[in-house]
Structures are given as C-alpha cells and as structure tokens.
Enzyme design. Sequence first.
Site, PDB file in Angstrom:
ATOM      1  CG  ASP A   1      -0.224   0.014   2.552  1.00 45.97           C
ATOM      2  OD1 ASP A   1       0.957  -0.414   2.606  1.00 45.97           O
ATOM      3  OD2 ASP A   1      -0.818   0.473   3.548  1.00 45.97           O
TER       4      ASP A   1
ATOM      5  CG  ASP B   1       4.031   0.090   1.608  1.00 46.93           C
ATOM      6  OD1 ASP B   1       3.529  -1.021   1.763  1.00 46.93           O
ATOM      7  OD2 ASP B   1       3.788   1.056   2.366  1.00 46.93           O
TER       8      ASP B   1
ATOM      9  CG  ASN C   1       0.523   3.403   4.210  1.00 46.25           C
ATOM     10  OD1 ASN C   1       0.291   3.383   5.420  1.00 46.25           O
ATOM     11  ND2 ASN C   1       1.559   2.782   3.673  1.00 46.25           N
TER      12      ASN C   1
ATOM     13  CB  THR D   1       4.494  -4.231   2.953  1.00 47.88           C
ATOM     14  OG1 THR D   1       4.081  -3.779   1.662  1.00 47.88           O
ATOM     15  CG2 THR D   1       5.632  -5.213   2.803  1.00 47.88           C
TER      16      THR D   1
ATOM     17  CG  PHE E   1      -1.624   1.669   9.722  1.00 46.80           C
ATOM     18  CD1 PHE E   1      -2.713   2.503   9.920  1.00 46.80           C
ATOM     19  CD2 PHE E   1      -1.375   1.206   8.433  1.00 46.80           C
ATOM     20  CE1 PHE E   1      -3.533   2.881   8.866  1.00 46.80           C
ATOM     21  CE2 PHE E   1      -2.188   1.584   7.374  1.00 46.80           C
ATOM     22  CZ  PHE E   1      -3.269   2.418   7.592  1.00 46.80           C
ATOM     23  CG  ASN E   2       0.371  -2.731   7.724  1.00 45.38           C
ATOM     24  OD1 ASN E   2      -0.109  -1.719   7.210  1.00 45.38           O
ATOM     25  ND2 ASN E   2       1.610  -3.138   7.489  1.00 45.38           N
TER      26      ASN E   2
ATOM     27  CG  HIS F   1       7.547   0.166   9.740  1.00 44.13           C
ATOM     28  ND1 HIS F   1       7.670  -0.086  11.091  1.00 44.13           N
ATOM     29  CD2 HIS F   1       7.152   1.463   9.637  1.00 44.13           C
ATOM     30  CE1 HIS F   1       7.359   1.009  11.769  1.00 44.13           C
ATOM     31  NE2 HIS F   1       7.049   1.955  10.906  1.00 44.13           N
ATOM     32  CG  ASP F   2       5.978  -1.697   4.614  1.00 44.25           C
ATOM     33  OD1 ASP F   2       5.586  -2.237   5.665  1.00 44.25           O
ATOM     34  OD2 ASP F   2       5.322  -0.821   4.017  1.00 44.25           O
TER      35      ASP F   2
HETATM   36  C1  BDR Z   1       3.062   0.032   8.606  1.00 48.98           C
HETATM   37  O1  BDR Z   1       2.031   1.015   8.461  1.00 48.98           O
HETATM   38  C2  BDR Z   1       2.216   1.759   7.295  1.00 48.98           C
HETATM   39  O2  BDR Z   1       2.047   3.117   7.538  1.00 48.98           O
HETATM   40  C3  BDR Z   1       3.593   1.437   6.781  1.00 48.98           C
HETATM   41  O3  BDR Z   1       3.633   1.440   5.366  1.00 48.98           O
HETATM   42  C4  BDR Z   1       3.874   0.058   7.332  1.00 48.98           C
HETATM   43  O4  BDR Z   1       3.431  -0.961   6.469  1.00 48.98           O
HETATM   44  C5  BDR Z   1       3.859   0.343   9.865  1.00 48.98           C
HETATM   45  O5  BDR Z   1       3.049   0.281  10.982  1.00 48.98           O
HETATM   46 CA    CA Z   2       2.862  -0.481   4.176  1.00 44.33          CA
END
Ligand code: BDR
Ligand code: CA
Length: 300
Positions: free
Chosen positions: A9, A14, A38, A117, A155-156, A229-230
């Site tokens: 996303d 990403d 996102n 991701t 978040f994810n 992160h991703d």
């Molecule tokens: C995740 O949330 C999104 O904002 C980032 O792309 C990542 O996948 C981190 O918590």
């Molecule tokens: Ca992401």
Amino acid sequence: MVPVVLDCDPGHDDVFAMLLAAAHPAIDLRAITTVAGNGPLDKVTVNALRVCALAGIDVPVAAGLSQPTAGNAPSIHGESALDGADLPEPADLLVDEGAVALTERLLEAGPLTIIATGPLTNVAALLRKRPDLRPRIVFMGGSCGRGNWSPLAEFNIFADPEAADAVLNSGLQVTMCGLDVTHQATATPDVFDRLTAMRTPTADILTDLLRFFASAYHDVFGMPDPPVHDPVAVAAVAAPELLRVVEAPVAVELTGTYTRGATVVDLHGVTGKPANASVALELDRAKFWDMVLAAIERLG
Ligand code: BDR
Ligand code: CA
C-alpha cells in the site's frame, strides 16, 4: 530464487520493499498487488505504478480490495500516501485481473510466497476463496508490545484485524515482522548520506521520500530516525539469516475496548497454545541497510 507476490500500500516504506523485492537476486518478483491502507486503493495503486516507472520494475500490477475499515495514514504518508517527491507518470503495468485472482492463478501454477506490507485484506480474501491453496505468508504488522496506531495496535493490523486473524489462524507458514524488529530498521543519517552519494535520479527521489517520512515520524512520534518497516518483511524472505525469529502463538484482539487490532504474542508459552507464527525479534541492522542500498544501486 523464491517466487514472490508483493502485496503493498505504497506508502514510503512500501517503496523500499518494492525496490528490494525487485532487485534482490534471491527473489523472483512475479507481481505487485495493492491494497487500501496508507491511502485509498486508487492512490496507492497509482503510487505503485509510479514507483515501477521510477525504478524500471516490469511486473504485472493488480489492484486489490478497497476496504479495510480503518484506512489511511495521511499523517505519516501525506495526502497522496506518498508525498515528498516528484515521481514519474505511472507505468503501464496495471492488469485487469484483480489482486486476488492474479495471486490465485500464480498459486495454482506453483509455490508462492506472499509478502504483505499493508493490511491483510487481500490475503484473507484469497484464503477465504481458496483455502486449498498453500502460500507462505510473510507480513509486516503487529507487535509483541506497543502499537503505533493505537497504544497497542500496529497500523496494518488495526486497519483490518479480522483479516490478520484469518491469516494467523490459517494453518499456513506465517512469518510476522512487527514493530519489535522494524523499529530496528531506522534510516539514520548515514543511510541518507549513502543514498545521496549514489547520485542517480532514483536515489535522489528516494532521499526526498525518506526526508518527508523522517519529518512525519519526528512530528508524530518524536523519533529522531524513521523506522523503514516494510522492507524488513522482504529481508525475511531474501536473507532470513539477518533476522532472529522465534516460534510463538499469536492472537489478534478483535473485541478489546481499547486494544482492538493488538497482536497478543505469547513469547513465554504461558497459554500452552501451539505456535502459529514465526515472529521476528531482531535484525542485523548494518547488513540490512547494506542489502537495501545494494538493491537500489543495482536498479540504477
Ligand atoms: C506500517 O504502516 C504503514 O504506515 C507502513 O507502510 C507500514 O506498512 C507500519 O506500521
Ligand atoms: Ca505499508
């Protein structure tokens, strides 16, 4: 080479996952699929196509589902979901087939790893439709402790907890790369320096994107260096030796008053439940960035 579909996303981090998956010699990137997270689906899909144009990535791109419940992280990624740089026009790679159908077709043809991701909405839809197919699933999401979208939810997972629950209860081989490990993937000043020193149009745009991301992370979370992160989920497939993982039972909180979307990870076996995921806990940060930057350099 590991055949992979990247479900994403984009989203600043990403983008780094896309580049690593496209350029790492251990990965055979078969397709990129998009999911709302996102930003809404149309924005993240256009972003994915722009990044393909930027980096010369030439694989089919399929749009997925436009749910999920929570959606959008504009405070971190901006209104376009990928603010901060002038990206090229989208590449002409969008296929008519949806994300779930495309992934299903690839899975029918042979083994496949799905690296997710974004929210797990597409993956859960695939598993619902074809429980007989057996992908390996590696996702960025969750945490053994604190969250980043609510005090305990990442978040994810927060964006679609039911989907995460379905993935974790699927009986498939699942690897979770949560905040515990992705907060070790910080873009420190030396990462910026190395990126700038490449002096390629791609590296310049990535520097702009990373600057935006760093400033958002600083403003929202007070972190001096942003966690990227991703690409850690891609690293778990491309170079698993860079991560320390443990087998553990992971449950998703679906009903908590304050904790919906939290991943409850039983690291000490106190529940007596069997492990359902490999949970990444530590990252060799130096080798991780060497690998990510080498991939970017390879793309030119
Ligand atoms: C995740 O949330 C999104 O904002 C980032 O792309 C990542 O996948 C981190 O918590
Ligand atoms: Ca992401």
